[in-house]
Scaffold this motif. Structure first.
Motif, PDB file in Angstrom:
ATOM      1  N   ARG B 176      -1.422  -9.723 -26.161  1.00 39.02           N
ATOM      2  CA  ARG B 176      -1.283  -9.224 -27.516  1.00 39.02           C
ATOM      3  C   ARG B 176      -1.759  -7.774 -27.654  1.00 39.02           C
ATOM      4  O   ARG B 176      -1.118  -6.948 -28.290  1.00 39.02           O
ATOM      5  N   HIS B 177      -2.906  -7.486 -26.998  1.00 39.98           N
ATOM      6  CA  HIS B 177      -3.421  -6.126 -27.081  1.00 39.98           C
ATOM      7  C   HIS B 177      -2.562  -5.141 -26.336  1.00 39.98           C
ATOM      8  O   HIS B 177      -2.354  -4.019 -26.791  1.00 39.98           O
ATOM      9  N   LEU B 180       0.411  -4.409 -28.526  1.00 41.58           N
ATOM     10  CA  LEU B 180       0.079  -3.524 -29.651  1.00 41.58           C
ATOM     11  C   LEU B 180      -0.122  -2.094 -29.176  1.00 41.58           C
ATOM     12  O   LEU B 180       0.286  -1.136 -29.830  1.00 41.58           O
ATOM     13  N   GLU B 183       3.154  -0.444 -28.587  1.00 46.64           N
ATOM     14  CA  GLU B 183       3.840  -0.098 -29.839  1.00 46.64           C
ATOM     15  C   GLU B 183       3.210   1.142 -30.475  1.00 46.64           C
ATOM     16  O   GLU B 183       3.898   1.985 -31.047  1.00 46.64           O
ATOM     17  N   ARG B 184       1.878   1.240 -30.353  1.00 47.40           N
ATOM     18  CA  ARG B 184       1.218   2.433 -30.880  1.00 47.40           C
ATOM     19  C   ARG B 184       1.697   3.667 -30.129  1.00 47.40           C
ATOM     20  O   ARG B 184       1.982   4.718 -30.707  1.00 47.40           O
ATOM     21  N   VAL B 187       5.100   4.941 -31.152  1.00 47.56           N
ATOM     22  CA  VAL B 187       5.056   5.713 -32.392  1.00 47.56           C
ATOM     23  C   VAL B 187       4.433   7.089 -32.135  1.00 47.56           C
ATOM     24  O   VAL B 187       4.912   8.108 -32.638  1.00 47.56           O
ATOM     25  N   ASP B 188       3.374   7.111 -31.304  1.00 49.06           N
ATOM     26  CA  ASP B 188       2.761   8.390 -30.914  1.00 49.06           C
ATOM     27  C   ASP B 188       3.793   9.374 -30.370  1.00 49.06           C
ATOM     28  O   ASP B 188       3.693  10.572 -30.603  1.00 49.06           O
ATOM     29  N   ARG B 212       6.567 -14.260 -26.547  1.00 48.42           N
ATOM     30  CA  ARG B 212       5.745 -13.674 -27.609  1.00 48.42           C
ATOM     31  C   ARG B 212       4.333 -13.531 -27.084  1.00 48.42           C
ATOM     32  O   ARG B 212       3.712 -14.520 -26.676  1.00 48.42           O
TER      33      ARG B 212
END
Lengths: 372, 372
Positions: B176-177, B180, B183-184, B187-188, B212
């Motif tokens: 999960r981390h 994430l 995904e960060r 966007v960066d 998932r």
């Protein structure tokens, strides 16, 4: 939990039978999950005639597997895996209904596309297709204790994520980064994921409902609006707060904040079983209206939450129907002044009778105007 | 850009006219965006009879505002804002078409629900509703230079995000981390957002398509599968890689990796204009089949990408049609061994003729088996 799902299916069965259909086909994912415990991708639920659900069947391309983000399927429900994995489970379900000799099948016309509906008609030409309408959505309105407990946990997670953000340094960071950090914290605290795309608006973007975070950085003197929510076991909550950055909010900021706070409080205090949804909307809306902000307001000042983030009821001027006990709703009025920014305050509450203490506030982060 | 959208609308107009309808209603959001530049929430596009598009109109609840995550609307296209903000833009469009004297309107029956379709019929009872079919999806298949350039940037962003992750410490972190963080980073590096939910699978979860991310932590000796993609100006790419954690991969890991790599290469090398989609699928699939892994394979070994992450064409055994030049597709075979894990390798490529150097690889992260 199996009995819960079976009882829900029995209630729907009664409605379908009363509507003249011996069989019902549920295709909308949140509705499938509500009745079957899980909604694997593309799955549909065929509800048979037999009370107790002996002939109910979940049709899907792959068997559901334990606890996943899509839920855990009721283990006492029969599962039928499609023979053609690329096939449409709704079409397979119509085939099953016809083979069982059903003469009519109620379908979710507000969810099935025209093309799928026609495919159902082709595979089972002697089956009369009726409309199930929003019968499942109506069942979903009033939540049971288990559902409210999931919403409570979801709200707690959102409160925690927001609380942690407020302890960090905000000036200089972009809306996009703050939104991503909030979403990471939601997951850290046990959310399945965000309940909806997190909204962070700074300065002129503050107070805009549904603002998509961009590259603007937080500056001294800004309003900062944040709206986020967690999903927990499928249930979605929502919280929105507005802060001011720096030690001394300007007068216009204090005035606007007080006004929106008063509107939101009026909305919250209006919630009670038996109250018309449009009255609850009016309670919040008229405060903003009286201050001259009536024109730019959003259509809704609140809405139901549950397995979806925007469910019935709607708190809106033209909404029909009344609130019931155990219906969770948001109360989220806001004012946005183009070019300057604005304020939005959003809580999730459960409608309760006064004898039980009135509306139960799930999102408990303070609504004082914090200067960060 | 305005000419591009006008030209697309003219091509669609020709098809609609050939199908016997003087007017067409486009409601599927990606199709609206393709033809109008932007797809504000709930917006529909009404295509009139006039070549050049003088009577085309975008109907929406709010006027589109500049460059947003939903795109930038063609400024030469007429916009009509609904008088009732809660209304259905498709119903308003049918009303406009009827007022103009159109006798038939082609609609997207694969997108409109039965209930909306009926509402259209009620507001304009004399309008014959025809099926536009997947005419816009067919136009969207072959991409122009501008679209491919957006896909190239999207792929570059995904490569960067993945490359940075590989430089960090992975052991002990949860799926999960890692998801994430990826995904960060997307966007960066300038993505509008992830193209689809990022999948990270470790150990027994590795190699599962669409896994998932959960709470499992990366361990020494694990396979680690990652599948991510960026959206750039609406265009979505996809990359998937599998790594091994620790210095010495086990023999079964090396063998499985080599096999999937060979299958993926065969798939990539088969891509050329004029090749049957099912042949491209077979090229990859038969390598895994010959090794005894035929049964557990996914339906598709690849698919088109563009404004949506799963577009036509499909690379699948029963797929119809042939590849064309300038069609971007993924090639993504994988093998998952229940309880042990597996390998998945996924690239986005653009089909090109051999004279132009053959398929253009957009996602260029190495496919050597990296031990991290």
């Amino acid at each position: 939990m199996a009995e819960v799902y079976a009882a829900r299916r029995d209630r729907l069965r009664e409605r379908a039978t009363a509507g003249g259909s011996a069989a019902a086909l549920v295709s909308r994912p949140a509705n499938v999950r509500y009745l079957a415990g899980a909604a694997p991708h593309g799955a549909v639920l065929l509800l048979g005639r037999e009370p107790g659900g002996g002939d109910d069947v979940l049709l899907c391309a792959r068997p559901p597997s334990g606890q996943t983000a899509e839920g855990r399927a009721d283990e006492e429900l029969r599962v039928q895996v499609l023979s053609a994995p690329a096939g449409d489970a709704a079409v397979a379900a119509a085939d099953v209904a016809a083979a069982r000799g059903a003469d009519s099948l109620a379908v979710e016309e507000h969810h099935l596309t025209v093309a799928r509906h026609r495919a159902l008609g082709s595979v089972a030409p002697r089956l009369r297709l009726a409309d199930l309408n929003r019968a499942v959505e109506q069942l979903r309105l009033v939540k049971d204790a288990e559902e409210i407990s999931c919403l409570r946990i979801a709200a707690e997670i959102a409160d925690q994520a927001l609380g942690e953000l407020l302890e960090s340094i905000l000036v200089g960071r972009t809306e996009r980064h703050l939104a991503l950090e909030l979403e990471r914290r939601l997951v850290d605290h046990g959310a399945d994921g965000p309940a909806f795309p997190t909204s962070v608006g700074t300065g002129p973007n503050s107070g805009r409902g549904g603002h998509r975070p961009g590259d603007r950085r937080v500056e001294e003197g800004d309003f900062l609006s944040v709206c986020l929510g967690a999903t927990y076991r499928g249930y979605r909550c929502e919280i929105g707060r507005t802060f001011v950055i720096g030690t001394s909010p300007a007068d216009w900021q204090i005035d606007l904040y007080d006004l929106v706070f008063a509107a939101q409080r009026a909305g919250r205090e209006s919630l009670a079983p038996g109250v018309e949804c449009r009255e609850a909307d009016r309670a919040a809306r008229q405060v903003l209206d009286a201050a001259g902000y009536g024109d730019g307001l959003a259509q809704l000042t609140g809405h139901g939450v549950g397995l979806e983030i925007e469910e019935d009821p709607q708190l809106a001027p033209a909404a029909m129907g009344k609130l019931d006990a155990c219906v969770p709703v948001t109360v989220e009025p806001g004012v946005h002044l183009p070019g300057r920014g604005g304020v939005r305050i959003d809580d999730t509450l459960v409608v309760r009778p006064e004898a039980d203490g009135g509306p139960e506030l799930l999102t408990i982060t303070t609504k004082e105007l914090l200067a960060l």
